[in-house]
Design an enzyme around this catalytic site. Structure first.
Site, mmCIF file in Angstrom:
data_model
loop_
_atom_site.group_PDB
_atom_site.id
_atom_site.type_symbol
_atom_site.label_atom_id
_atom_site.label_comp_id
_atom_site.label_asym_id
_atom_site.label_seq_id
_atom_site.Cartn_x
_atom_site.Cartn_y
_atom_site.Cartn_z
ATOM 1 N N ASN A 1 0.803 -1.231 0.000
ATOM 2 C CA ASN A 1 0.000 0.000 0.000
ATOM 3 C C ASN A 1 0.837 1.283 0.000
ATOM 4 O OD1 ASN A 1 0.739 -0.745 2.625
ATOM 5 N ND2 ASN A 1 -1.007 0.283 3.544
ATOM 6 N N LYS B 1 12.457 -7.655 1.080
ATOM 7 C CA LYS B 1 11.555 -8.235 0.098
ATOM 8 C C LYS B 1 10.356 -7.306 -0.043
ATOM 9 C CE LYS B 1 8.028 -10.936 0.467
ATOM 10 N NZ LYS B 1 7.170 -10.439 -0.648
ATOM 11 N N PRO B 2 10.298 -6.531 -1.121
ATOM 12 C CA PRO B 2 9.089 -5.739 -1.351
ATOM 13 C C PRO B 2 7.939 -6.666 -1.717
ATOM 14 C CG PRO B 2 10.536 -5.598 -3.253
ATOM 15 C CD PRO B 2 11.283 -6.387 -2.202
ATOM 16 N N SER C 1 -0.234 -7.879 6.730
ATOM 17 C CA SER C 1 -1.477 -8.318 7.356
ATOM 18 C C SER C 1 -1.209 -9.056 8.661
ATOM 19 C CB SER C 1 -2.252 -9.238 6.409
ATOM 20 O OG SER C 1 -1.587 -10.481 6.272
ATOM 21 N N LEU D 1 1.046 -4.348 11.711
ATOM 22 C CA LEU D 1 0.019 -5.161 11.061
ATOM 23 C C LEU D 1 -1.262 -4.362 10.811
ATOM 24 C CD1 LEU D 1 0.722 -8.371 13.182
ATOM 25 C CD2 LEU D 1 1.773 -7.676 11.014
ATOM 26 N N CYS E 1 -3.477 1.247 6.846
ATOM 27 C CA CYS E 1 -3.695 0.585 8.136
ATOM 28 C C CYS E 1 -4.245 1.536 9.188
ATOM 29 C CB CYS E 1 -2.404 -0.062 8.635
ATOM 30 S SG CYS E 1 -1.030 1.087 8.823
ATOM 31 N N GLU F 1 -11.112 -5.862 9.440
ATOM 32 C CA GLU F 1 -10.510 -4.786 8.655
ATOM 33 C C GLU F 1 -10.998 -4.846 7.205
ATOM 34 O OE1 GLU F 1 -6.123 -2.743 8.161
ATOM 35 O OE2 GLU F 1 -6.234 -4.927 8.223
#
Length: 482
Positions: free
Chosen positions: A153, A176-177, A230, A252, A285, A386
Protein backbone atom coordinates in the site's frame (compact mmCIF):
# COMPACT_ATOMS: atom_id res chain seq x y z
CA UNK A 1 1.37 2.01 -23.40
CA UNK A 2 5.11 1.75 -22.78
CA UNK A 3 7.05 -1.46 -23.25
CA UNK A 4 7.27 -3.56 -20.06
CA UNK A 5 10.62 -3.47 -18.29
CA UNK A 6 12.58 -6.44 -16.96
CA UNK A 7 14.19 -6.49 -13.52
CA UNK A 8 16.67 -8.79 -11.78
CA UNK A 9 17.54 -9.08 -8.11
CA UNK A 10 19.70 -6.42 -6.47
CA UNK A 11 22.51 -8.06 -4.52
CA UNK A 12 25.87 -6.60 -3.56
CA UNK A 13 25.17 -3.28 -5.24
CA UNK A 14 24.61 -4.93 -8.62
CA UNK A 15 21.77 -6.40 -10.66
CA UNK A 16 21.96 -10.15 -10.35
CA UNK A 17 20.16 -12.97 -12.17
CA UNK A 18 18.05 -15.28 -10.04
CA UNK A 19 18.91 -18.97 -10.08
CA UNK A 20 15.61 -19.71 -11.83
CA UNK A 21 14.03 -18.10 -14.89
CA UNK A 22 10.58 -17.55 -13.37
CA UNK A 23 9.32 -13.97 -13.27
CA UNK A 24 6.38 -12.14 -11.71
CA UNK A 25 4.27 -10.02 -14.02
CA UNK A 26 3.52 -6.60 -12.53
CA UNK A 27 0.30 -4.99 -13.75
CA UNK A 28 -1.18 -1.52 -13.45
CA UNK A 29 -4.31 -1.94 -11.29
CA UNK A 30 -6.02 0.96 -13.08
CA UNK A 31 -5.57 -0.35 -16.61
CA UNK A 32 -4.46 -3.97 -16.43
CA UNK A 33 -1.43 -3.09 -18.55
CA UNK A 34 1.76 -5.06 -17.95
CA UNK A 35 4.36 -2.79 -16.37
CA UNK A 36 7.26 -5.15 -15.78
CA UNK A 37 8.56 -8.68 -15.43
CA UNK A 38 10.43 -9.10 -12.16
CA UNK A 39 12.76 -11.88 -11.02
CA UNK A 40 11.49 -14.40 -8.48
CA UNK A 41 14.18 -15.26 -5.97
CA UNK A 42 14.68 -18.80 -4.79
CA UNK A 43 16.03 -19.90 -1.43
CA UNK A 44 19.57 -19.95 -2.82
CA UNK A 45 19.21 -16.33 -3.97
CA UNK A 46 18.02 -15.25 -0.53
CA UNK A 47 20.98 -17.02 1.08
CA UNK A 48 23.31 -15.24 -1.31
CA UNK A 49 21.79 -11.84 -0.50
CA UNK A 50 21.98 -12.45 3.24
CA UNK A 51 25.58 -13.65 3.03
CA UNK A 52 26.48 -10.59 0.98
CA UNK A 53 24.92 -8.38 3.66
CA UNK A 54 26.76 -10.30 6.36
CA UNK A 55 30.08 -9.85 4.55
CA UNK A 56 29.45 -6.11 4.21
CA UNK A 57 28.47 -5.67 7.86
CA UNK A 58 31.89 -5.31 9.58
CA UNK A 59 33.06 -2.44 7.39
CA UNK A 60 29.69 -0.66 7.49
CA UNK A 61 29.44 -1.04 11.25
CA UNK A 62 32.96 0.33 11.62
CA UNK A 63 32.18 3.64 9.93
CA UNK A 64 31.73 6.76 12.01
CA UNK A 65 28.01 7.26 12.50
CA UNK A 66 27.96 10.56 10.63
CA UNK A 67 29.70 8.94 7.66
CA UNK A 68 26.84 6.45 7.46
CA UNK A 69 24.43 9.37 7.67
CA UNK A 70 26.15 11.09 4.75
CA UNK A 71 25.27 8.18 2.46
CA UNK A 72 21.63 8.54 3.50
CA UNK A 73 21.72 12.29 2.86
CA UNK A 74 23.01 11.65 -0.65
CA UNK A 75 20.17 9.20 -1.23
CA UNK A 76 17.66 11.77 0.02
CA UNK A 77 18.85 14.33 -2.52
CA UNK A 78 18.45 11.82 -5.34
CA UNK A 79 14.95 10.87 -4.19
CA UNK A 80 14.05 14.57 -4.08
CA UNK A 81 15.47 15.06 -7.57
CA UNK A 82 13.44 12.12 -8.91
CA UNK A 83 10.21 12.87 -7.02
CA UNK A 84 8.03 12.97 -10.11
CA UNK A 85 9.53 9.83 -11.61
CA UNK A 86 9.14 7.89 -8.36
CA UNK A 87 5.60 9.17 -7.84
CA UNK A 88 4.62 7.91 -11.27
CA UNK A 89 6.13 4.51 -10.54
CA UNK A 90 4.13 4.34 -7.28
CA UNK A 91 0.91 5.35 -9.02
CA UNK A 92 1.45 2.91 -11.87
CA UNK A 93 2.08 -0.13 -9.69
CA UNK A 94 -0.15 0.74 -6.71
CA UNK A 95 -2.99 2.78 -8.20
CA UNK A 96 -3.06 5.69 -5.75
CA UNK A 97 -3.65 9.16 -7.22
CA UNK A 98 -0.51 10.92 -8.38
CA UNK A 99 -0.98 13.72 -5.84
CA UNK A 100 -0.94 11.12 -3.05
CA UNK A 101 2.08 9.39 -4.55
CA UNK A 102 4.01 12.68 -4.37
CA UNK A 103 3.14 12.88 -0.69
CA UNK A 104 4.45 9.34 -0.23
CA UNK A 105 7.76 10.25 -1.86
CA UNK A 106 8.13 13.19 0.51
CA UNK A 107 7.29 10.96 3.47
CA UNK A 108 10.01 8.53 2.36
CA UNK A 109 12.45 11.45 2.37
CA UNK A 110 11.39 12.49 5.87
CA UNK A 111 11.76 8.95 7.23
CA UNK A 112 15.29 8.55 5.91
CA UNK A 113 16.16 12.09 6.96
CA UNK A 114 15.12 11.48 10.57
CA UNK A 115 17.32 8.39 10.72
CA UNK A 116 20.28 10.28 9.25
CA UNK A 117 19.82 13.21 11.62
CA UNK A 118 19.69 11.01 14.69
CA UNK A 119 22.60 8.60 14.22
CA UNK A 120 24.48 10.38 17.02
CA UNK A 121 21.53 10.10 19.38
CA UNK A 122 21.81 6.32 19.80
CA UNK A 123 23.25 6.89 23.24
CA UNK A 124 24.32 4.37 25.88
CA UNK A 125 24.81 4.80 29.62
CA UNK A 126 27.54 4.78 32.24
CA UNK A 127 26.31 3.36 35.54
CA UNK A 128 28.20 3.21 38.86
CA UNK A 129 29.60 -0.27 39.44
CA UNK A 130 29.23 -2.53 42.46
CA UNK A 131 33.00 -2.73 43.12
CA UNK A 132 35.50 0.00 43.94
CA UNK A 133 36.47 1.88 40.79
CA UNK A 134 34.15 -0.15 38.56
CA UNK A 135 31.99 1.39 35.87
CA UNK A 136 29.18 -0.38 34.04
CA UNK A 137 28.93 0.62 30.38
CA UNK A 138 25.78 -0.04 28.40
CA UNK A 139 26.58 0.39 24.74
CA UNK A 140 24.19 0.49 21.75
CA UNK A 141 25.33 -1.78 18.95
CA UNK A 142 23.78 -2.84 15.62
CA UNK A 143 22.07 -6.22 15.34
CA UNK A 144 23.86 -7.27 12.15
CA UNK A 145 21.77 -8.22 9.13
CA UNK A 146 18.22 -6.88 9.17
CA UNK A 147 15.55 -8.43 6.95
CA UNK A 148 12.62 -6.30 5.83
CA UNK A 149 9.29 -7.54 4.47
CA UNK A 150 7.06 -4.83 3.09
CA UNK A 151 3.43 -4.30 2.07
CA UNK A 152 1.97 -3.05 -1.20
CA UNK A 153 0.00 0.00 0.00
CA UNK A 154 3.01 2.36 0.45
CA UNK A 155 5.70 0.65 -1.61
CA UNK A 156 8.37 3.36 -1.41
CA UNK A 157 7.70 4.78 2.05
CA UNK A 158 7.60 1.38 3.76
CA UNK A 159 10.99 0.47 2.31
CA UNK A 160 12.38 3.85 3.37
CA UNK A 161 10.86 3.44 6.84
CA UNK A 162 13.01 0.34 7.37
CA UNK A 163 16.06 1.15 5.27
CA UNK A 164 16.84 4.48 6.93
CA UNK A 165 17.07 3.38 10.57
CA UNK A 166 18.59 -0.02 9.72
CA UNK A 167 21.54 1.54 7.91
CA UNK A 168 21.86 4.54 10.23
CA UNK A 169 22.24 2.21 13.21
CA UNK A 170 25.04 0.29 11.48
CA UNK A 171 23.14 -2.76 10.24
CA UNK A 172 23.10 -4.07 6.71
CA UNK A 173 19.77 -4.67 5.04
CA UNK A 174 17.93 -7.12 2.80
CA UNK A 175 14.33 -6.37 1.84
CA UNK A 176 11.55 -8.24 0.10
CA UNK A 177 9.09 -5.74 -1.35
CA UNK A 178 5.58 -7.02 -1.95
CA UNK A 179 5.30 -9.06 -5.12
CA UNK A 180 2.52 -6.76 -6.43
CA UNK A 181 4.54 -3.55 -6.04
CA UNK A 182 8.32 -4.13 -6.24
CA UNK A 183 9.15 -1.40 -8.75
CA UNK A 184 9.46 1.51 -6.29
CA UNK A 185 11.95 -0.39 -4.16
CA UNK A 186 13.93 -1.45 -7.22
CA UNK A 187 14.06 2.21 -8.31
CA UNK A 188 15.37 3.10 -4.85
CA UNK A 189 18.04 0.44 -5.20
CA UNK A 190 19.15 2.04 -8.46
CA UNK A 191 19.46 5.38 -6.68
CA UNK A 192 21.56 3.79 -3.94
CA UNK A 193 24.15 2.92 -6.58
CA UNK A 194 24.21 6.52 -7.75
CA UNK A 195 24.54 7.62 -4.12
CA UNK A 196 27.68 5.50 -3.84
CA UNK A 197 26.43 3.07 -1.23
CA UNK A 198 29.06 0.47 -0.29
CA UNK A 199 28.31 -2.83 -1.97
CA UNK A 200 26.18 -5.23 0.04
CA UNK A 201 24.67 -2.91 2.62
CA UNK A 202 21.32 -2.69 0.76
CA UNK A 203 19.93 -5.69 -1.10
CA UNK A 204 16.56 -6.41 -2.72
CA UNK A 205 15.12 -9.89 -3.27
CA UNK A 206 11.81 -10.03 -5.09
CA UNK A 207 9.16 -12.72 -5.10
CA UNK A 208 6.42 -14.18 -2.92
CA UNK A 209 6.21 -14.53 0.81
CA UNK A 210 6.00 -18.30 0.95
CA UNK A 211 9.47 -18.78 -0.55
CA UNK A 212 11.35 -15.50 -0.26
CA UNK A 213 9.83 -14.23 2.96
CA UNK A 214 10.20 -17.54 4.74
CA UNK A 215 13.81 -17.90 3.61
CA UNK A 216 14.61 -14.44 4.98
CA UNK A 217 12.95 -15.17 8.31
CA UNK A 218 14.42 -18.61 8.94
CA UNK A 219 18.01 -18.08 7.79
CA UNK A 220 20.37 -17.91 10.79
CA UNK A 221 22.16 -14.85 9.36
CA UNK A 222 19.05 -12.71 9.89
CA UNK A 223 19.05 -11.15 13.36
CA UNK A 224 16.14 -8.69 13.19
CA UNK A 225 12.97 -8.99 11.12
CA UNK A 226 10.89 -5.89 10.44
CA UNK A 227 7.62 -6.57 8.65
CA UNK A 228 4.64 -4.50 7.54
CA UNK A 229 1.61 -6.42 6.35
CA UNK A 230 -1.48 -8.32 7.36
CA UNK A 231 -2.09 -9.82 10.77
CA UNK A 232 -2.27 -13.43 9.48
CA UNK A 233 1.06 -12.97 7.69
CA UNK A 234 2.57 -11.43 10.81
CA UNK A 235 1.57 -14.45 12.89
CA UNK A 236 3.24 -16.80 10.42
CA UNK A 237 6.44 -14.73 10.45
CA UNK A 238 6.53 -14.66 14.24
CA UNK A 239 6.07 -18.42 14.41
CA UNK A 240 8.80 -19.03 11.83
CA UNK A 241 11.18 -16.61 13.57
CA UNK A 242 10.67 -18.20 16.99
CA UNK A 243 12.74 -21.24 16.04
CA UNK A 244 15.82 -19.05 15.71
CA UNK A 245 14.89 -16.76 18.63
CA UNK A 246 15.06 -13.75 16.33
CA UNK A 247 13.86 -10.29 17.24
CA UNK A 248 10.66 -9.39 15.37
CA UNK A 249 8.94 -6.06 14.75
CA UNK A 250 5.48 -6.35 13.22
CA UNK A 251 3.30 -3.49 11.96
CA UNK A 252 0.02 -5.16 11.06
CA UNK A 253 -3.66 -4.41 10.55
CA UNK A 254 -5.90 -1.74 12.00
CA UNK A 255 -9.54 -0.95 12.65
CA UNK A 256 -9.40 2.73 13.55
CA UNK A 257 -12.42 4.31 15.24
CA UNK A 258 -13.28 7.89 14.24
CA UNK A 259 -15.22 9.58 17.05
CA UNK A 260 -17.22 12.77 16.48
CA UNK A 261 -18.72 14.36 19.60
CA UNK A 262 -21.60 16.86 19.74
CA UNK A 263 -19.26 19.85 20.15
CA UNK A 264 -17.03 18.98 17.19
CA UNK A 265 -16.32 21.26 14.24
CA UNK A 266 -18.57 19.33 11.85
CA UNK A 267 -17.03 20.52 8.60
CA UNK A 268 -13.52 19.75 9.82
CA UNK A 269 -14.65 16.34 11.06
CA UNK A 270 -16.38 15.49 7.78
CA UNK A 271 -13.34 16.49 5.73
CA UNK A 272 -11.04 14.45 7.96
CA UNK A 273 -13.37 11.44 7.99
CA UNK A 274 -13.41 11.35 4.18
CA UNK A 275 -9.65 11.87 3.89
CA UNK A 276 -8.94 9.20 6.49
CA UNK A 277 -11.25 6.70 4.78
CA UNK A 278 -10.80 7.16 1.05
CA UNK A 279 -7.09 8.04 0.76
CA UNK A 280 -5.31 5.33 -1.24
CA UNK A 281 -8.74 3.75 -1.88
CA UNK A 282 -8.99 3.01 1.86
CA UNK A 283 -5.91 0.79 1.72
CA UNK A 284 -4.22 2.29 4.78
CA UNK A 285 -3.69 0.59 8.14
CA UNK A 286 -4.57 3.84 9.94
CA UNK A 287 -7.72 4.42 7.87
CA UNK A 288 -11.03 5.46 9.40
CA UNK A 289 -12.70 2.05 9.60
CA UNK A 290 -15.53 2.89 12.04
CA UNK A 291 -17.12 6.35 12.26
CA UNK A 292 -18.91 6.96 15.58
CA UNK A 293 -21.05 10.13 15.60
CA UNK A 294 -22.93 11.60 18.56
CA UNK A 295 -26.69 11.37 18.08
CA UNK A 296 -27.09 15.14 18.56
CA UNK A 297 -25.12 15.89 15.36
CA UNK A 298 -25.59 12.60 13.50
CA UNK A 299 -28.15 13.82 10.95
CA UNK A 300 -26.21 16.98 10.08
CA UNK A 301 -22.95 15.02 9.89
CA UNK A 302 -24.55 12.47 7.55
CA UNK A 303 -25.92 15.22 5.30
CA UNK A 304 -22.55 16.92 4.90
CA UNK A 305 -20.71 13.60 4.66
CA UNK A 306 -22.94 12.37 1.86
CA UNK A 307 -22.26 15.53 -0.13
CA UNK A 308 -18.51 15.15 0.38
CA UNK A 309 -18.41 11.48 -0.60
CA UNK A 310 -20.61 12.07 -3.67
CA UNK A 311 -18.11 14.68 -4.87
CA UNK A 312 -15.16 12.26 -4.90
CA UNK A 313 -13.84 11.64 -8.40
CA UNK A 314 -12.77 8.05 -9.00
CA UNK A 315 -10.73 7.30 -12.09
CA UNK A 316 -7.32 7.29 -13.71
CA UNK A 317 -4.87 7.95 -10.85
CA UNK A 318 -2.44 9.72 -13.19
CA UNK A 319 -4.98 12.51 -13.71
CA UNK A 320 -4.36 15.46 -11.41
CA UNK A 321 -8.04 15.85 -10.50
CA UNK A 322 -8.59 12.21 -9.49
CA UNK A 323 -9.44 11.74 -5.81
CA UNK A 324 -9.45 7.93 -5.68
CA UNK A 325 -7.89 5.25 -7.83
CA UNK A 326 -8.47 1.49 -8.04
CA UNK A 327 -8.07 -1.30 -5.57
CA UNK A 328 -4.71 -3.03 -5.84
CA UNK A 329 -6.11 -6.25 -7.34
CA UNK A 330 -9.29 -7.98 -8.44
CA UNK A 331 -9.00 -10.29 -5.44
CA UNK A 332 -8.91 -7.35 -3.04
CA UNK A 333 -11.86 -5.74 -4.82
CA UNK A 334 -13.91 -8.91 -4.52
CA UNK A 335 -13.06 -9.15 -0.80
CA UNK A 336 -14.36 -5.65 -0.14
CA UNK A 337 -17.51 -6.22 -2.19
CA UNK A 338 -18.23 -9.42 -0.27
CA UNK A 339 -17.87 -7.53 3.03
CA UNK A 340 -20.34 -4.87 1.88
CA UNK A 341 -22.86 -7.48 0.75
CA UNK A 342 -22.52 -9.27 4.09
CA UNK A 343 -23.11 -6.00 5.94
CA UNK A 344 -26.30 -5.43 3.95
CA UNK A 345 -27.46 -8.95 4.81
CA UNK A 346 -26.86 -8.11 8.48
CA UNK A 347 -28.97 -4.94 8.25
CA UNK A 348 -26.71 -2.13 6.99
CA UNK A 349 -28.05 0.34 4.44
CA UNK A 350 -26.07 1.44 1.39
CA UNK A 351 -26.35 5.21 1.15
CA UNK A 352 -23.79 5.54 -1.64
CA UNK A 353 -21.77 3.14 -3.78
CA UNK A 354 -21.67 -0.45 -2.65
CA UNK A 355 -20.61 -1.87 -5.98
CA UNK A 356 -17.84 -2.24 -8.51
CA UNK A 357 -17.61 0.62 -11.01
CA UNK A 358 -18.13 -0.55 -14.59
CA UNK A 359 -18.19 0.86 -18.08
CA UNK A 360 -15.48 2.43 -20.21
CA UNK A 361 -12.08 2.68 -18.54
CA UNK A 362 -13.49 1.21 -15.33
CA UNK A 363 -13.74 -2.20 -16.99
CA UNK A 364 -9.97 -2.35 -17.41
CA UNK A 365 -9.15 -1.76 -13.74
CA UNK A 366 -10.15 -2.70 -10.21
CA UNK A 367 -12.43 0.23 -9.39
CA UNK A 368 -14.89 0.19 -6.49
CA UNK A 369 -17.32 3.01 -5.81
CA UNK A 370 -16.74 5.19 -2.72
CA UNK A 371 -19.24 3.60 -0.35
CA UNK A 372 -21.22 4.97 2.59
CA UNK A 373 -23.08 2.60 4.92
CA UNK A 374 -25.59 3.59 7.60
CA UNK A 375 -27.66 1.59 10.09
CA UNK A 376 -24.42 -0.14 11.04
CA UNK A 377 -24.31 -1.99 14.37
CA UNK A 378 -21.32 -3.00 16.49
CA UNK A 379 -21.88 -6.74 16.12
CA UNK A 380 -21.70 -6.71 12.31
CA UNK A 381 -18.73 -8.37 10.64
CA UNK A 382 -17.80 -5.12 8.86
CA UNK A 383 -17.30 -3.42 12.25
CA UNK A 384 -15.02 -6.16 13.57
CA UNK A 385 -12.91 -7.05 10.52
CA UNK A 386 -10.51 -4.79 8.65
CA UNK A 387 -12.06 -3.65 5.35
CA UNK A 388 -8.97 -2.07 3.78
CA UNK A 389 -11.14 -0.48 1.12
CA UNK A 390 -13.29 2.58 0.31
CA UNK A 391 -16.19 1.81 2.66
CA UNK A 392 -17.21 4.26 5.39
CA UNK A 393 -19.43 2.74 8.10
CA UNK A 394 -21.44 5.32 10.06
CA UNK A 395 -22.52 4.42 13.61
CA UNK A 396 -24.67 6.49 15.97
CA UNK A 397 -23.55 6.84 19.62
CA UNK A 398 -25.45 8.39 22.54
CA UNK A 399 -22.57 9.89 24.53
CA UNK A 400 -18.83 9.90 25.17
CA UNK A 401 -18.90 6.71 27.25
CA UNK A 402 -20.79 4.86 24.51
CA UNK A 403 -18.25 6.04 21.91
CA UNK A 404 -15.26 4.92 23.97
CA UNK A 405 -16.80 1.56 24.78
CA UNK A 406 -17.62 0.80 21.14
CA UNK A 407 -14.28 2.09 19.91
CA UNK A 408 -12.38 -0.19 22.29
CA UNK A 409 -14.44 -3.21 21.27
CA UNK A 410 -11.85 -4.39 18.77
CA UNK A 411 -8.98 -6.86 18.62
CA UNK A 412 -6.95 -4.17 16.84
CA UNK A 413 -5.26 -1.21 18.50
CA UNK A 414 -3.29 0.81 15.97
CA UNK A 415 -4.89 4.21 15.32
CA UNK A 416 -7.90 6.22 16.47
CA UNK A 417 -9.41 9.65 15.79
CA UNK A 418 -11.41 12.03 17.96
CA UNK A 419 -13.11 15.33 17.21
CA UNK A 420 -14.17 17.32 20.26
CA UNK A 421 -13.51 20.67 21.93
CA UNK A 422 -14.14 19.32 25.44
CA UNK A 423 -10.84 19.22 27.34
CA UNK A 424 -12.27 16.84 29.94
CA UNK A 425 -13.16 14.34 27.23
CA UNK A 426 -9.74 14.73 25.65
CA UNK A 427 -8.07 14.07 28.99
CA UNK A 428 -10.24 11.00 29.55
CA UNK A 429 -9.55 9.81 26.02
CA UNK A 430 -5.79 9.75 26.59
CA UNK A 431 -6.34 7.20 29.38
CA UNK A 432 -9.32 5.25 28.10
CA UNK A 433 -8.90 4.91 24.32
CA UNK A 434 -6.74 1.81 23.80
CA UNK A 435 -4.83 2.60 20.64
CA UNK A 436 -1.15 3.22 19.99
CA UNK A 437 -1.62 6.52 18.15
CA UNK A 438 -4.54 8.94 18.37
CA UNK A 439 -5.31 11.88 16.09
CA UNK A 440 -7.24 14.66 17.85
CA UNK A 441 -9.11 17.17 15.68
CA UNK A 442 -7.16 16.29 12.55
CA UNK A 443 -6.98 13.78 9.72
CA UNK A 444 -4.46 10.94 9.83
CA UNK A 445 -0.88 10.79 8.64
CA UNK A 446 1.89 9.96 11.05
CA UNK A 447 5.05 12.06 11.32
CA UNK A 448 8.57 10.74 10.83
CA UNK A 449 9.50 11.94 14.33
CA UNK A 450 6.50 10.25 15.97
CA UNK A 451 6.13 6.59 16.92
CA UNK A 452 3.87 4.43 14.78
CA UNK A 453 2.77 1.40 16.78
CA UNK A 454 -0.29 -0.49 17.91
CA UNK A 455 -1.65 -2.99 20.40
CA UNK A 456 -3.26 -6.40 20.10
CA UNK A 457 -3.61 -7.71 16.56
CA UNK A 458 -2.03 -4.52 15.21
CA UNK A 459 1.45 -5.81 15.92
CA UNK A 460 4.53 -5.81 18.08
CA UNK A 461 7.07 -3.03 18.36
CA UNK A 462 6.77 0.05 16.18
CA UNK A 463 8.37 2.31 13.62
CA UNK A 464 9.59 5.92 13.29
CA UNK A 465 11.09 8.52 15.55
CA UNK A 466 13.60 7.91 18.28
CA UNK A 467 11.66 4.96 19.71
CA UNK A 468 11.57 3.31 16.29
CA UNK A 469 15.26 3.97 15.67
CA UNK A 470 16.14 2.33 18.99
CA UNK A 471 14.63 -0.93 17.71
CA UNK A 472 17.47 -1.21 15.20
CA UNK A 473 20.15 -1.49 17.88
CA UNK A 474 20.91 -4.05 20.56
CA UNK A 475 22.71 -3.43 23.86
CA UNK A 476 26.00 -4.67 25.23
CA UNK A 477 26.83 -4.35 28.94
CA UNK A 478 30.48 -4.06 29.97
CA UNK A 479 31.63 -4.27 33.61
CA UNK A 480 34.76 -2.15 33.35
CA UNK A 481 37.58 -2.52 35.84
CA UNK A 482 41.16 -1.31 35.61
Amino acid sequence: MTKPTTHDLFIGGEWSKADNTERDTIRNPATGDVLAHVAVAGESDVKRALQTAQDAFPAWRGLIATDRADYLYRLIELIRRDTEKLARIITSENGKPLKEARIEVNFAIQLIRFAAENVRRLEGNIIPGSRPGEKILIEKIPHGVVAGISAWNFPLALTARKLGPALAAGNTFVIKPHELTPLSTLALAELSVEAGFPKGIFNVVTGGGVTVGNALVTNPITRLITMTGSTPAGRKIMAAASEGLKEVRLELGGKAPFIVMEDADIDAAVNAAVAARFMNCGQVCTANERTYVHMAVYDEFLKRLRTKVEALKTGNPLNEDTDMGPKISAQELEKVDAMVRKAVEQGAKVELGGKRLTGGAYDRGNFYAPTLLTNVKGDMDIVQNEVFGPVLSLIRVKDFDDAITQANNSRYGLSAYMFTQDLKNIMRMTNELNFGEIYVNREGGEAAQGFHHGYGDSGIGGEDGQYGLEAYVDTKTVYLNA
